[in-house]
Structure formats: C-alpha cells, structure tokens
Design a protein around this motif. Structure first.
Motif, PDB file in Angstrom:
ATOM      1  N   THR A  26      -9.718 -55.167   5.975  1.00  0.00           N
ATOM      2  CA  THR A  26      -8.975 -54.389   4.995  1.00  0.00           C
ATOM      3  C   THR A  26      -8.839 -52.940   5.460  1.00  0.00           C
ATOM      4  O   THR A  26      -7.829 -52.291   5.215  1.00  0.00           O
ATOM      5  CB  THR A  26      -9.698 -54.432   3.640  1.00  0.00           C
ATOM      6  N   LYS A 148      -6.355 -45.130   1.072  1.00  0.00           N
ATOM      7  CA  LYS A 148      -6.622 -45.994   2.226  1.00  0.00           C
ATOM      8  C   LYS A 148      -5.979 -45.422   3.486  1.00  0.00           C
ATOM      9  O   LYS A 148      -4.815 -45.036   3.477  1.00  0.00           O
ATOM     10  CB  LYS A 148      -6.089 -47.403   1.987  1.00  0.00           C
ATOM     11  N   TRP A 151      -4.570 -50.735   6.106  1.00  0.00           N
ATOM     12  CA  TRP A 151      -4.591 -51.848   5.168  1.00  0.00           C
ATOM     13  C   TRP A 151      -4.963 -53.193   5.769  1.00  0.00           C
ATOM     14  O   TRP A 151      -5.276 -54.129   5.039  1.00  0.00           O
ATOM     15  CB  TRP A 151      -3.223 -51.966   4.481  1.00  0.00           C
ATOM     16  N   ASN A 154      -4.710 -58.654   5.342  1.00  0.00           N
ATOM     17  CA  ASN A 154      -5.160 -59.624   4.339  1.00  0.00           C
ATOM     18  C   ASN A 154      -4.353 -59.570   3.043  1.00  0.00           C
ATOM     19  O   ASN A 154      -4.785 -60.050   2.009  1.00  0.00           O
ATOM     20  CB  ASN A 154      -6.655 -59.434   4.042  1.00  0.00           C
ATOM     21  N   ALA A 156      -3.655 -57.135   1.085  1.00  0.00           N
ATOM     22  CA  ALA A 156      -4.117 -56.240   0.021  1.00  0.00           C
ATOM     23  C   ALA A 156      -3.000 -55.316  -0.443  1.00  0.00           C
ATOM     24  O   ALA A 156      -2.927 -54.965  -1.631  1.00  0.00           O
ATOM     25  CB  ALA A 156      -5.311 -55.420   0.509  1.00  0.00           C
ATOM     26  N   ARG A 159      -0.994 -56.398  -3.568  1.00  0.00           N
ATOM     27  CA  ARG A 159      -1.676 -56.656  -4.837  1.00  0.00           C
ATOM     28  C   ARG A 159      -2.116 -55.337  -5.477  1.00  0.00           C
ATOM     29  O   ARG A 159      -2.920 -54.598  -4.905  1.00  0.00           O
ATOM     30  CB  ARG A 159      -2.895 -57.552  -4.607  1.00  0.00           C
ATOM     31  N   GLN A 162      -5.785 -54.579  -5.763  1.00  0.00           N
ATOM     32  CA  GLN A 162      -6.496 -54.109  -4.576  1.00  0.00           C
ATOM     33  C   GLN A 162      -5.939 -52.765  -4.088  1.00  0.00           C
ATOM     34  O   GLN A 162      -6.144 -52.369  -2.952  1.00  0.00           O
ATOM     35  CB  GLN A 162      -6.410 -55.160  -3.462  1.00  0.00           C
TER      36      GLN A 162
END
Length: 315
Positions: A26, A148, A151, A154, A156, A159, A162
């Motif tokens: 992530t 972040k 990323w 996955n 994320a 969504r 997340q």
C-alpha cells in the motif's frame, strides 16, 4: 503469425504468466522509472486468487470475444466513452491541471482512432494497422487531498474507506485514477469481468497527458493508451510469457517486453525469428516508440462492446 488458441490449457497459461515489475504494498516506495512498468497482469492474478469464480467468467468472456472476432462483428458508428478522472494528490504537482487531463483525452482519441500524427508511414506493419471508432469524453474530475506518498497496486486508491475515491458509475463510465503508485509502476488496469467497484485504470500523475508534470520518456500519454487497451481486453503483446500468445492473430510472437526504442528491424528469437511489432501500444517501449494497434487488436477491443460483450452497458 500466431494462431488463436481456445483450449483450456492456453487460457490457463495466459492467466497465470507474470513479470517482476510490480509491488502489492500500500505504501510502495517511489522509484525513478527507467523502463515502463505495467502491473495489470499481476493485479489480475491477485483478483483470480481472491475470487475463485473469476477464472470461469474470464473464460466465458474469451469465448464471446473470439466468436465476435471470427464473425467480424464490431460496433457501428462512434462509441462515446465518458471518462471520470479521480485525482488523488499530496503535493501541488500531483494535483495535475484540467489542461493536463484534457491532453490525455486528446491522446486517447488520436491513438485509438488511428489519428496520431507520430505514426511512421514506413512501418512494416502498415497493412495491419487498425483503428477503433470510439470517442473519449472528459465527463468529470474528482479531486481529493491525501497524506499518502504512494498507493501501490492493491486498489486502495479506488476505495474511499481506504482513503481513495470510489468509482463513479463504472458500468457506463471509464474511471481513471490519477495518483502516485510507486515501485516503478506507471499504471495498471482491470480487465473486463472483474469487480464493478474497482473497474477502470490507474496511472501515475507523472505519466498522464502531455503537459504539466508529464515526464520523459513517458510524456506522450501512452501509459493511458496501454492501460485502456488492457481495459478493452488486450494483453501484453508478448503474452506475458517468453514467446507467449496475446490471443491476437496478426501480431508477431515476441520474446518478451521491449524497452526504450528498439532499432529498426529488431527480431525475436522465437520460432521463425519474426520481426517484432515493438511500435505496438501493448509493448513496453518508450512513449515516442509506440504508435499503433493492429487490426486484430481492434477487433478484440470492439468485441467487448457487442450486445453480449462484457462492456455492453457502454453502448
């Protein structure tokens, strides 16, 4: 030239091959990108592991696709594809401008419709160059600030739970997530048949469009052309295996991905030493070195929009 193989063995091989240029973290570390990195196949393999029914669904889609290709059923008229850009940014540079996003739309329209001006008319594959009658339209831009730094792959970014942005009407709009992926990955896509909530493409902000932060040698918008090709059911031209099968009859067999801009006349060491179609959008060459789809690829893309195709809701 490759023959189209519909056996269960070849389909299993197609779905199980991989390359080593991805990360599932992530918080993948950022990396200076020298060679193109596309994580579509690796993400697809993860989806197969997570959903035991997906392999059968993909097999059904492949059968429908091959039937449509053999019958030469393509979409009539111009198919309009609304695009929603979901921009996730931590820095001002990552919050790319409307002009940069529009430049990406312009590239998609030129590349898929065969109107790109950098096409080489002396291309040895000129007789199989193809174009699909689609029109990409900038439908909406959704922006969200994030803490972040990267990323990963996955999903994320897709969504809100997340920290990402949920897809907008993914059965009728192409969702395009713009974010820093990390790990040397330029982008990835979801093939037809996957979960609706994560459907679409992901491209790094530095490799989106042709202006602003677009970074050489991936500054001509071809990362998105490549990833949208996956979204339209195209595989990597080397079939994700040494001398593999991309399920397209008019693309030559490749040893593996090419990088940079290969020398004119570059051939594979596969059976017959065929001239490789290294200028194809589904190879890994630099943006300036890729400028065409084949007619077989176009037929395969058009098939997904047929009345029984996996993206029929876009009609």
């Amino acid at each position: 030239m490759k023959k189209i193989i519909l056996s269960a063995f070849s389909l299993l091989l197609l779905l199980s091959c991989s390359n080593d240029e991805t990360t599932n973290s992530t918080e993948a570390p950022t990396a200076e990108v020298v060679h193109r990195g596309c994580a579509s196949q690796e993400v697809h393999e993860r989806h197969l592991q997570e959903n035991p029914l997906l392999a059968q669904k993909m097999a059904e889609i492949e059968a429908i696709t091959q039937e449509a290709v053999l019958e030469n059923r393509i979409v009539n008229g111009v198919l309009e594809i609304p695009v929603v850009f979901n921009v996730l940014y931590r820095t001002a540079a990552e919050n790319i401008s409307q002009a940069q996003l529009q430049s990406q739309i312009d590239v998609l329209n030129a590349d898929f419709r065969g109107a790109n001006t950098d096409y080489n008319s002396n291309n040895p594959f000129n007789n199989v160059r193809g174009a699909i009658n689609v029109k990409f339209i900038l439908d909406n831009v959704v922006r969200k600030s994030t803490t972040k730094s990267s990323w990963g792959t996955n999903d994320a970014m897709k969504r809100s739970s997340q920290g990402g942005i949920d897809a907008s009407s993914p059965t009728t709009k192409l969702n395009y997530w713009v974010c820093t992926i990390g790990g040397g990955i330029l982008g990835y896509a979801q093939f037809p048949g996957g979960a609706t909530a994560t459907d679409g493409v992901v491209c790094d902000s530095k490799y989106t469009g042709t202006t602003g932060s677009a970074t050489y040698p991936f500054n001509k918008g071809r990362t998105a052309t490549h990833e949208v090709g996956h979204w339209m059911n195209l595989r990597h031209i080397w079939g994700d295996a040494n001398c593999g099968n991309d399920q397209v009859a008019d693309t030559p067999t490749h040893n593996g991905p090419n990088s940079g801009v290969p020398a004119v006349g570059h051939r594979s060491t596969c059976s017959g030493q065929p001239l490789e179609m290294y200028m194809n959008y589904m190879d890994y060459t630099d943006d300036r070195g890729m400028y065409m789809f084949s007619k077989g690829q176009v037929s395969r893309m058009a098939a997904i929009f047929n009345s029984n195709g996996p993206r029929k809701s876009f009609r």
